[in-house]
Write an enzyme that holds these catalytic residues in place. Structure first.
Site, PDB file in Angstrom:
ATOM      1  N   ARG A  23      68.128 -60.775  35.942  1.00  0.00           N
ATOM      2  CA  ARG A  23      68.470 -60.655  34.521  1.00  0.00           C
ATOM      3  C   ARG A  23      69.918 -61.010  34.261  1.00  0.00           C
ATOM      4  NH1 ARG A  23      66.446 -54.685  33.688  1.00  0.00           N
ATOM      5  NH2 ARG A  23      67.089 -54.624  35.840  1.00  0.00           N
TER       6      ARG A  23
ATOM      7  N   ASP B 167      67.221 -57.390  42.646  1.00  0.00           N
ATOM      8  CA  ASP B 167      68.198 -58.324  42.063  1.00  0.00           C
ATOM      9  C   ASP B 167      69.486 -58.404  42.883  1.00  0.00           C
ATOM     10  OD1 ASP B 167      66.370 -58.662  40.074  1.00  0.00           O
ATOM     11  OD2 ASP B 167      67.395 -57.414  38.607  1.00  0.00           O
TER      12      ASP B 167
HETATM   13  O1  F6P Z   1      65.546 -55.197  38.049  1.00  0.00           O
HETATM   14  C1  F6P Z   1      64.481 -55.673  38.735  1.00  0.00           C
HETATM   15  C2  F6P Z   1      63.573 -56.502  37.871  1.00  0.00           C
HETATM   16  O2  F6P Z   1      62.618 -56.967  38.764  1.00  0.00           O
HETATM   17  C3  F6P Z   1      64.202 -57.641  37.076  1.00  0.00           C
HETATM   18  O3  F6P Z   1      64.593 -58.735  37.837  1.00  0.00           O
HETATM   19  C4  F6P Z   1      63.120 -57.918  36.056  1.00  0.00           C
HETATM   20  O4  F6P Z   1      63.638 -58.521  34.907  1.00  0.00           O
HETATM   21  C5  F6P Z   1      62.627 -56.546  35.762  1.00  0.00           C
HETATM   22  O5  F6P Z   1      62.892 -55.764  36.900  1.00  0.00           O
HETATM   23  C6  F6P Z   1      61.174 -56.471  35.412  1.00  0.00           C
HETATM   24  O6  F6P Z   1      60.843 -55.156  35.110  1.00  0.00           O
HETATM   25  P1  F6P Z   1      59.383 -54.633  34.774  1.00  0.00           P
HETATM   26  O7  F6P Z   1      58.820 -54.061  36.031  1.00  0.00           O
HETATM   27  O8  F6P Z   1      59.582 -53.592  33.730  1.00  0.00           O
HETATM   28  O9  F6P Z   1      58.566 -55.785  34.285  1.00  0.00           O
END
Ligand code: F6P
Length: 357
Positions: free
Chosen positions: A183, A139
């Site tokens: 996010r 991010d």
């Molecule tokens: O923080 C990195 C990120 O890729 C966000 O952009 C995304 O919302 C989240 O992680 C997704 O996480 P997970 O791997 O738990 O689905």
């Protein structure tokens, strides 16, 4: 011989293996041994779940996405529940981790992670363990570093997806909506949208108006550009609404769904055919770009230098093309958001991109 530990924590991203390789190679050059703890901080519990990382174990991993020692964004060490929230890891869990490190004669620990994982690293340091942080998040929203590895690979993925969507959108004269990660910060949407020729970019930092988005589509039609690419960050929200969440099978709240809402509103307000593509974890997988391989290697080498210099509680940081260091405390509990009047947003506006505001 000195023995150091390393772990990768939180969501994975391309470039993590380059950091591991960088740490191992420069540590070995000093005669040190590297212990890789598995699945983030979880590997520090119980008897310790680890593997010895040496030149052989890290050969050929530079081009691999993910992390060869595993990671998790769940478990006993989750130290953060949202932007700006600080939750401490229970003391008995930290004590267990410290005991494992002591038993294994690990003299310093390199923690590679994002905001939450670095918060845990800071807690370990404050409880007396020598820790070095390496910032990681696709991010790109960590404070105190101009860039994190993984971001460039995610941006490349968005740009590639836009290139593909462009040809199909223009053939059918459609508006294509692509929902991307981000996010709290819209860096991936902004950079990916700019690189891939997006026409509208919707980011969390600039709440949008559906009518303004529709207006941008109509204007393009009137100008003879009969297809429109709309990039929406998962955390974007309308001026009159909230971020969209859904509950996963395991009961977790995840952002997502705003792309489809934008598609419906655009179709309703313009009469144009729309389609939505959610890029999801494609942005986190696959081979790192050359930039992320180099940044990861430089971060790994710098982490070992910081151990040598005894600069514990510090984190590797990228500033003005140099890899320097800052206290971990300067990087956590706050996010680096897109400046709404910054050069990147102004550049995008100058080439006709609408932010729906
Ligand atoms: O923080 C990195 C990120 O890729 C966000 O952009 C995304 O919302 C989240 O992680 C997704 O996480 P997970 O791997 O738990 O689905």
């Amino acid at each position: 011989m000195k023995r150091i530990g390393i772990l990768t924590s939180g969501g994975d991203c391309p470039g993590l293996n380059a950091v591991l390789r960088g740490v191992v190679r420069s540590a070995e050059a000093l005669g040190w041994e590297v212990v890789g703890f598995k699945d983030g901080y979880e590997g520090l519990l119980g008897e310790g779940d680890y593997t010895i990382l040496d030149r052989k174990a890290t050969a050929g991993i530079m081009s691999l996405g993910g992390t060869i020692i595993g990671t998790t964004n769940k478990g006993h060490f989750v130290a953060k529940v949202g932007a700006g929230d600080k939750t401490m890891v229970p003391k008995d869990v930290i004590d267990q981790a410290r005991a494992t490190l002591k038993k294994l004669n690990v003299e310093a620990l390199v923690c590679i992670g994002g905001d939450g994982s670095l918060t845990t690293a800071l807690q370990l340091f404050e409880e007396g363990f020598p820790v070095i942080g390496v910032p990681k998040t696709i991010d790109n929203d960590l404070e105190a570093t101009a860039m994190t590895f993984g971001f460039d690979s995610a941006v490349a993925c968005v740009a590639d997806a836009l290139d593909r969507l462009h040809t199909t959108a223009s053939s059918h004269k459609r508006a294509m909506i692509i929902e991307v990660m981000g996010r709290h910060a819209g860096w991936i949407a902004l950079w990916g949208g700019l690189a891939g020729g997006g026409d509208v970019i919707l980011i969390p930092e600039i709440p949008f108006d559906f009518e303004k988005v529709a207006e941008a589509v109509r204007k393009r039609d009137a100008d003879g550009c009969l297809s429109t690419l709309i990039v929406v960050a998962e955390g974007a929200r309308p001026q009159e609404g909230k971020q969209l969440m859904h509950v996963t099978g395991s009961g977790e709240y995840k952002l997502g769904g705003i792309g489809e809402v934008v598609a419906k509103e655009v179709a309703k307000r313009t009469g144009k055919e729309t389609r939505t593509c959610v890029l999801g974890h494609l942005q986190r997988g696959g081979a790192p770009t050359t930039l992320d391989r180099i940044l990861g290697t430089r971060f790994g080498v710098k982490a070992v230098e910081l151990i040598q210099a005894g600069k514990f509680g510090h984190m590797v940081s990228y500033q003005n093309y140099q890899v320097l260091d800052v206290p971990i405390a300067d990087a956590v509990h706050r996010l680096r958001l897109v400046q709404t009047d910054g050069q990147m947003v102004n550049t995008a506006r100058a080439v006709g991109i609408s932010f729906g505001d």
